[in-house]
Design a protein around this motif. Structure first.
Motif, PDB file in Angstrom:
ATOM      1  N   GLY A 102     -10.525  57.417 -31.316  1.00 11.39           N
ATOM      2  CA  GLY A 102     -11.819  56.011 -30.406  1.00 11.39           C
ATOM      3  C   GLY A 102     -12.937  55.317 -30.913  1.00 11.39           C
ATOM      4  O   GLY A 102     -13.478  55.548 -32.221  1.00 11.39           O
ATOM      5  N   HIS A 103     -13.491  54.764 -30.506  1.00 17.89           N
ATOM      6  CA  HIS A 103     -15.067  54.090 -30.981  1.00 17.89           C
ATOM      7  C   HIS A 103     -15.434  54.310 -30.407  1.00 17.89           C
ATOM      8  O   HIS A 103     -15.962  55.105 -29.344  1.00 17.89           O
ATOM      9  CB  HIS A 103     -14.476  52.346 -30.488  1.00 17.89           C
ATOM     10  N   ARG A 104     -16.575  54.653 -31.327  1.00 20.26           N
ATOM     11  CA  ARG A 104     -18.469  55.476 -30.666  1.00 20.26           C
ATOM     12  C   ARG A 104     -18.307  54.632 -29.604  1.00 20.26           C
ATOM     13  O   ARG A 104     -19.567  54.928 -28.891  1.00 20.26           O
ATOM     14  CB  ARG A 104     -19.139  54.807 -31.926  1.00 20.26           C
ATOM     15  N   GLN A 105     -18.295  53.520 -29.930  1.00 19.04           N
ATOM     16  CA  GLN A 105     -18.729  52.935 -28.141  1.00 19.04           C
ATOM     17  C   GLN A 105     -18.240  52.949 -26.898  1.00 19.04           C
ATOM     18  O   GLN A 105     -18.088  52.587 -25.680  1.00 19.04           O
ATOM     19  CB  GLN A 105     -17.963  51.192 -28.101  1.00 19.04           C
ATOM     20  N   ASP A 106     -16.914  54.165 -27.617  1.00 18.89           N
ATOM     21  CA  ASP A 106     -15.661  54.263 -26.237  1.00 18.89           C
ATOM     22  C   ASP A 106     -16.828  55.358 -25.407  1.00 18.89           C
ATOM     23  O   ASP A 106     -17.219  56.002 -25.701  1.00 18.89           O
ATOM     24  CB  ASP A 106     -14.510  54.554 -26.692  1.00 18.89           C
ATOM     25  N   GLU A 107     -16.844  55.682 -24.080  1.00 18.47           N
ATOM     26  CA  GLU A 107     -17.222  56.198 -23.354  1.00 18.47           C
ATOM     27  C   GLU A 107     -17.282  57.953 -23.743  1.00 18.47           C
ATOM     28  O   GLU A 107     -17.964  58.551 -23.495  1.00 18.47           O
ATOM     29  CB  GLU A 107     -17.154  55.936 -22.270  1.00 18.47           C
ATOM     30  N   ARG A 108     -16.082  58.372 -23.851  1.00 17.92           N
ATOM     31  CA  ARG A 108     -15.507  59.415 -23.630  1.00 17.92           C
ATOM     32  C   ARG A 108     -16.228  60.366 -25.172  1.00 17.92           C
ATOM     33  O   ARG A 108     -16.611  60.866 -25.532  1.00 17.92           O
ATOM     34  CB  ARG A 108     -13.459  60.319 -23.655  1.00 17.92           C
ATOM     35  N   VAL A 109     -15.743  59.621 -26.808  1.00 19.29           N
ATOM     36  CA  VAL A 109     -16.467  59.066 -28.018  1.00 19.29           C
ATOM     37  C   VAL A 109     -18.132  59.301 -27.977  1.00 19.29           C
ATOM     38  O   VAL A 109     -18.673  60.342 -28.500  1.00 19.29           O
ATOM     39  CB  VAL A 109     -16.037  58.232 -29.274  1.00 19.29           C
ATOM     40  N   GLN A 110     -18.623  58.917 -26.846  1.00 22.01           N
ATOM     41  CA  GLN A 110     -20.038  58.930 -27.285  1.00 22.01           C
ATOM     42  C   GLN A 110     -20.042  60.072 -26.331  1.00 22.01           C
ATOM     43  O   GLN A 110     -21.277  60.776 -26.813  1.00 22.01           O
ATOM     44  CB  GLN A 110     -20.128  57.519 -25.851  1.00 22.01           C
ATOM     45  N   GLN A 111     -20.032  60.183 -25.852  1.00 21.41           N
ATOM     46  CA  GLN A 111     -20.490  61.963 -25.013  1.00 21.41           C
ATOM     47  C   GLN A 111     -19.959  62.940 -25.632  1.00 21.41           C
ATOM     48  O   GLN A 111     -20.787  64.006 -25.946  1.00 21.41           O
ATOM     49  CB  GLN A 111     -19.825  61.956 -23.475  1.00 21.41           C
ATOM     50  N   ALA A 112     -18.817  62.525 -26.395  1.00 23.67           N
ATOM     51  CA  ALA A 112     -18.531  63.770 -27.592  1.00 23.67           C
ATOM     52  C   ALA A 112     -19.759  63.631 -28.801  1.00 23.67           C
ATOM     53  O   ALA A 112     -20.321  64.653 -28.919  1.00 23.67           O
ATOM     54  CB  ALA A 112     -17.357  63.747 -27.968  1.00 23.67           C
ATOM     55  N   LEU A 113     -19.417  63.004 -28.900  1.00 30.07           N
ATOM     56  CA  LEU A 113     -20.773  62.295 -30.297  1.00 30.07           C
ATOM     57  C   LEU A 113     -22.440  63.095 -29.886  1.00 30.07           C
ATOM     58  O   LEU A 113     -23.087  63.947 -29.805  1.00 30.07           O
ATOM     59  CB  LEU A 113     -21.163  61.238 -31.056  1.00 30.07           C
ATOM     60  N   LYS A 114     -22.662  62.191 -28.512  1.00 23.94           N
ATOM     61  CA  LYS A 114     -23.591  63.709 -27.878  1.00 23.94           C
ATOM     62  C   LYS A 114     -23.593  64.798 -27.273  1.00 23.94           C
ATOM     63  O   LYS A 114     -24.420  65.356 -27.892  1.00 23.94           O
ATOM     64  CB  LYS A 114     -24.074  62.618 -26.339  1.00 23.94           C
ATOM     65  N   GLY A 115     -22.445  65.294 -27.141  1.00 26.21           N
ATOM     66  CA  GLY A 115     -22.536  67.068 -27.230  1.00 26.21           C
ATOM     67  C   GLY A 115     -22.614  67.664 -28.426  1.00 26.21           C
ATOM     68  O   GLY A 115     -23.100  68.642 -28.729  1.00 26.21           O
ATOM     69  N   LEU A 116     -22.376  67.200 -29.957  1.00 25.69           N
ATOM     70  CA  LEU A 116     -22.534  67.416 -30.803  1.00 25.69           C
ATOM     71  C   LEU A 116     -23.621  67.392 -31.123  1.00 25.69           C
ATOM     72  O   LEU A 116     -24.631  67.940 -32.262  1.00 25.69           O
ATOM     73  CB  LEU A 116     -21.321  66.813 -32.275  1.00 25.69           C
ATOM     74  N   GLN A 117     -24.311  66.478 -31.003  1.00 20.67           N
ATOM     75  CA  GLN A 117     -25.931  66.314 -31.655  1.00 20.67           C
ATOM     76  C   GLN A 117     -26.318  67.425 -31.230  1.00 20.67           C
ATOM     77  O   GLN A 117     -27.241  67.669 -31.376  1.00 20.67           O
ATOM     78  CB  GLN A 117     -26.104  65.072 -30.789  1.00 20.67           C
ATOM     79  N   GLU A 118     -25.843  67.668 -29.771  1.00 22.89           N
ATOM     80  CA  GLU A 118     -27.000  68.733 -29.114  1.00 22.89           C
ATOM     81  C   GLU A 118     -27.180  70.078 -29.777  1.00 22.89           C
ATOM     82  O   GLU A 118     -27.593  71.272 -29.093  1.00 22.89           O
ATOM     83  CB  GLU A 118     -26.743  68.680 -27.393  1.00 22.89           C
ATOM     84  N   ARG A 119     -25.919  70.152 -30.279  1.00 21.84           N
ATOM     85  CA  ARG A 119     -24.820  71.578 -31.253  1.00 21.84           C
ATOM     86  C   ARG A 119     -25.850  71.911 -32.265  1.00 21.84           C
ATOM     87  O   ARG A 119     -25.558  72.870 -33.048  1.00 21.84           O
ATOM     88  CB  ARG A 119     -23.649  71.693 -30.484  1.00 21.84           C
ATOM     89  N   THR A 120     -25.960  70.869 -32.943  1.00 25.47           N
ATOM     90  CA  THR A 120     -25.993  70.832 -34.175  1.00 25.47           C
ATOM     91  C   THR A 120     -27.117  69.987 -35.412  1.00 25.47           C
ATOM     92  O   THR A 120     -28.063  69.209 -34.525  1.00 25.47           O
ATOM     93  CB  THR A 120     -25.295  70.774 -35.215  1.00 25.47           C
ATOM     94  N   SER A 121     -27.881  70.434 -36.213  1.00 22.81           N
ATOM     95  CA  SER A 121     -28.726  69.882 -36.688  1.00 22.81           C
ATOM     96  C   SER A 121     -28.714  68.154 -37.003  1.00 22.81           C
ATOM     97  O   SER A 121     -29.570  67.740 -37.654  1.00 22.81           O
ATOM     98  CB  SER A 121     -29.998  70.464 -37.144  1.00 22.81           C
ATOM     99  N   TYR A 122     -27.413  68.802 -37.422  1.00 18.45           N
ATOM    100  CA  TYR A 122     -26.972  67.386 -38.363  1.00 18.45           C
ATOM    101  C   TYR A 122     -25.440  66.652 -38.009  1.00 18.45           C
ATOM    102  O   TYR A 122     -24.468  67.039 -37.955  1.00 18.45           O
ATOM    103  CB  TYR A 122     -26.489  68.066 -40.120  1.00 18.45           C
ATOM    104  N   VAL A 123     -25.784  65.179 -38.047  1.00 17.70           N
ATOM    105  CA  VAL A 123     -24.423  64.617 -37.761  1.00 17.70           C
ATOM    106  C   VAL A 123     -24.804  63.095 -37.746  1.00 17.70           C
ATOM    107  O   VAL A 123     -25.841  62.741 -37.632  1.00 17.70           O
ATOM    108  CB  VAL A 123     -24.598  64.603 -36.017  1.00 17.70           C
ATOM    109  N   LYS A 124     -23.843  63.100 -38.425  1.00 20.78           N
ATOM    110  CA  LYS A 124     -24.042  61.656 -39.281  1.00 20.78           C
ATOM    111  C   LYS A 124     -22.708  60.865 -38.922  1.00 20.78           C
ATOM    112  O   LYS A 124     -21.967  61.613 -38.857  1.00 20.78           O
ATOM    113  CB  LYS A 124     -23.968  61.504 -40.681  1.00 20.78           C
ATOM    114  N   ILE A 125     -22.967  59.547 -37.922  1.00 19.67           N
ATOM    115  CA  ILE A 125     -21.854  58.705 -37.560  1.00 19.67           C
ATOM    116  C   ILE A 125     -22.075  58.033 -38.741  1.00 19.67           C
ATOM    117  O   ILE A 125     -22.466  56.712 -39.725  1.00 19.67           O
ATOM    118  CB  ILE A 125     -22.191  58.124 -36.585  1.00 19.67           C
TER     119      ILE A 125
END
Length: 177
Positions: A145-168
């Motif tokens: 999926g694309h980072r603009q897709d709603e499901r991917v956006q929500q997954a990325l948001k959840g990841l960012q809440e759980r770890t100090s390092y997320v690089k797209i």
């Protein structure tokens, strides 16, 4: 007449058994920055060979001595083109990210929960040691999926809440195989 073989460290590792079987033990294996660099160096050294792709061989005027030298024929190498341009969604996309997780029981499970909870499939999950310390890893993940897709956006948001390092690293059209 080959005295040394140049290649990227990963290529040397992926061709280790073939090299053992087909070259004398006295042939030096030299790790370089890339297989293209290996081809360039071999072109300047009459007693050297390189593990490199056909395009590099052609560019540097090398003769192909052998092909299919990998130890595992189903292994593939992926090359990425990174840039500053944003690529729009096509409907058949992938998003590549890098994340870290603390070294504690259940950390990876906890980290990946937002991906599963949002119904996003992973097509790749790979760990590599980080340079931060012993037993500290980063994870390379390809999401469908694309980072603009709603499901991917929500997954990325959840990841960012759980770890100090997320690089797209980016979103891009999925390869057609």
């Amino acid at each position: 007449g080959i005295r040394r073989v140049y290649a990227h460290a990963q290529a040397l590792a992926q061709c280790h058994e073939w090299l053992n079987k087909n070259l004398p033990a006295s042939v030096e294996r030299v790790s370089v920055a890339s297989n293209a660099e290996a081809a360039r160096m071999a072109a300047e050294d009459a007693s050297a060979a390189a593990i490199a792709g056909q395009a590099a061989a052609e560019r540097f005027g090398l003769l192909k001595l052998a092909e299919n030298v990998e130890d595992e024929p189903n292994n593939t190498t992926r090359f990425l083109v990174l840039g500053l341009q944003d690529v729009g969604a096509t409907g058949q996309d992938k998003t590549s990210i890098v994340v870290s997780a603390p070294n504690r029981p259940g950390a990876v499970h906890y980290l990946l929960e937002p991906i599963a909870a949002n119904g996003v499939s992973m097509s790749k999950f790979e760990s590599r040691p980080s340079r931060a310390g012993l037993w500290d890893y980063v994870f390379f993940i390809d999401l469908e999926g694309h980072r603009q897709d709603e499901r991917v956006q929500q997954a990325l948001k959840g990841l960012q809440e759980r770890t100090s390092y997320v690089k797209i690293l980016g979103s891009y059209p999925a390869a057609v195989l």
